[in-house]
Design a protein around this motif. Structure first.
Motif, PDB file in Angstrom:
ATOM      1  N   LEU A   1       0.859  -0.743   0.287  1.00  0.00           N
ATOM      2  CA  LEU A   1      -0.431  -0.284   0.039  1.00  0.00           C
ATOM      3  C   LEU A   1       0.402   1.273   0.444  1.00  0.00           C
ATOM      4  N   LEU A   2       1.819   0.821   0.826  1.00  0.00           N
ATOM      5  CA  LEU A   2       2.929   2.622   0.674  1.00  0.00           C
ATOM      6  C   LEU A   2       4.010   2.298  -0.211  1.00  0.00           C
ATOM      7  N   ASN A   3       4.428   0.683  -0.932  1.00  0.00           N
ATOM      8  CA  ASN A   3       4.964   1.337  -1.936  1.00  0.00           C
ATOM      9  C   ASN A   3       6.440   1.509  -1.395  1.00  0.00           C
ATOM     10  N   GLU A   4       6.974   0.811  -0.242  1.00  0.00           N
ATOM     11  CA  GLU A   4       8.050   1.088   0.425  1.00  0.00           C
ATOM     12  C   GLU A   4       8.365  -0.166   1.199  1.00  0.00           C
ATOM     13  N   LYS A   5       9.090  -0.678   1.298  1.00  0.00           N
ATOM     14  CA  LYS A   5       9.391  -1.823   2.563  1.00  0.00           C
ATOM     15  C   LYS A   5       8.747  -1.642   4.318  1.00  0.00           C
ATOM     16  N   VAL A   6       7.965  -2.037   4.862  1.00  0.00           N
ATOM     17  CA  VAL A   6       8.267  -1.904   5.665  1.00  0.00           C
ATOM     18  C   VAL A   6       8.148  -2.988   7.220  1.00  0.00           C
ATOM     19  N   GLU A   7       8.746  -2.788   8.105  1.00  0.00           N
ATOM     20  CA  GLU A   7       8.978  -3.726   8.579  1.00  0.00           C
ATOM     21  C   GLU A   7       8.449  -3.652  10.312  1.00  0.00           C
ATOM     22  N   ILE A   8       7.686  -4.353  10.687  1.00  0.00           N
ATOM     23  CA  ILE A   8       6.761  -4.493  12.060  1.00  0.00           C
ATOM     24  C   ILE A   8       7.647  -4.209  13.146  1.00  0.00           C
ATOM     25  N   VAL A   9       8.000  -3.551  14.320  1.00  0.00           N
ATOM     26  CA  VAL A   9       8.985  -4.397  15.570  1.00  0.00           C
ATOM     27  C   VAL A   9       8.329  -4.394  16.544  1.00  0.00           C
ATOM     28  N   GLU A  10       6.861  -3.958  16.739  1.00  0.00           N
ATOM     29  CA  GLU A  10       5.889  -4.832  17.671  1.00  0.00           C
ATOM     30  C   GLU A  10       4.781  -3.849  17.233  1.00  0.00           C
TER      31      GLU A  10
END
Length: 329
Positions: free
Chosen positions: A34-43
């Protein structure tokens, strides 16, 4: 019903299964696409709005997460219509900001917020199925964007306001109706139909196939999931019926009042003036009567105050007054 290639609905998964760190990949995939960028969820973060029971919130489930950049991400699923939905998601973003800044903190501690709403209900009009909103400051004469100076690691750097202010994504699931030809389309297909392409390489959907298959649930989970689906069908039927009856009643009363006032004038000028005035007053009163009729229908079907308030934007006090007036307490 065949379940071999059926995957658990996202609204159920986000509430009951995606809170597990081992399942973060599914959320990361959706947000990244959706954001067109790599997203990593931390918590995942707790919020005053997080609830665990379907009865706690009639119209949505949500998750609040922090990514590797320290940004806050709110993902909400909206199941039924709500008149003041934009105001509510604005409040949600503001609430997320205030929940994560200390009383004595400097303003540089304010977190960037992404608000993602997955809508399984009618919501306005538009010819797209995904909408994006952000804050921009543009010159009224030049049209140029304003940059503001921000201190980062001892260096003053320019930033666009949209890099600080919340961003909003509205995903209109029911408005999606095409053959998927992009990762975002594949996600919309899953959100709408529960189906995933066998050869998908879309971030998050590979994890969906591995972890959200219907047959992989325990018997207890499966029973609870099927009850959830039945509840959604019932609520949708009740609301559709209530809105149709309420709107019909409101329109009928508005038209009748407009015609009556028009006839009372007697002359041609008076007739025209009466019709216009009747239409204006009838529409206003008709909307009120329509909302009242929706509330009465929902009350008669045994729905609680929270459900009625969410659907009509009446207050609990107003709903109680309607119950008392029509003897439905």
């Amino acid at each position: 019903m065949e379940h071999d290639n059926t995957y658990i609905r996202f609204d159920w998964a986000i509430k009951h299964m995606l809170r597990d760190k081992s399942n973060f990949g599914i959320l990361e995939g959706l947000i990244s696409v959706l954001l067109n960028e790599k997203v990593e969820i931390v918590e995942l973060l707790e919020s005053e709005s997080n609830q665990d029971s379907d009865n706690d919130k009639f119209n949505r489930v949500d998750i609040k997460a922090k990514n590797s950049k320290g940004h806050l991400i709110i993902v909400e699923v909206q199941l039924t219509r709500q008149l003041y939905y934009l105001q509510r998601i604005l409040y949600g973003a503001c609430k997320a900001i205030t929940e994560h800044i200390g009383l004595g903190d400097q303003y540089d501690k304010v977190k960037k917020v992404y608000s993602i709403s997955i809508l399984y209900c009618d919501f306005g009009k538009g010819d797209d199925y995904v909408y994006h909103g952000e804050t921009r400051f543009t010159g009224i004469h030049t049209g140029n964007d304003l940059y503001v100076n921000v201190k980062e690691e001892g260096v003053i750097v320019p930033h666009l306001p949209r890099e600080v202010f919340p961003e909003y994504y509205l995903v209109r699931v029911n408005a999606y109706d095409k053959i998927p030809d992009s990762p975002l389309d594949e996600w919309l297909t899953y959100l709408k139909t529960g189906k995933v392409k066998e050869d998908t390489r879309t971030p998050g959907l590979q994890e969906v196939k591995l972890k959200l298959q219907y047959l992989s649930m325990s018997p207890k989970q499966r029973r609870a999931y099927e009850e959830h689906i039945d509840t959604l069908r019932y609520q949708d039927d009740v609301l559709n019926t209530a809105h149709e009856e309420g709107h019909a009643e409101g329109r009928a009363e508005g038209r009748a009042e407009g015609r009556a006032e028009g006839r009372a004038e007697g002359r041609a000028e008076g007739l025209a003036e009466g019709i216009v005035k009747g239409r204006e007053e009838g529409l206003a009163e008709g909307r009120i009567e329509g909302i009242m009729a929706v509330a009465r229908n929902m009350i008669s079907r045994g729905m609680d105050n929270e459900a009625i308030c969410n659907a009509t934007d009446l207050t609990a006090t107003e709903v109680d007054a309607i119950r008392k007036k029509f003897g439905t307490t």
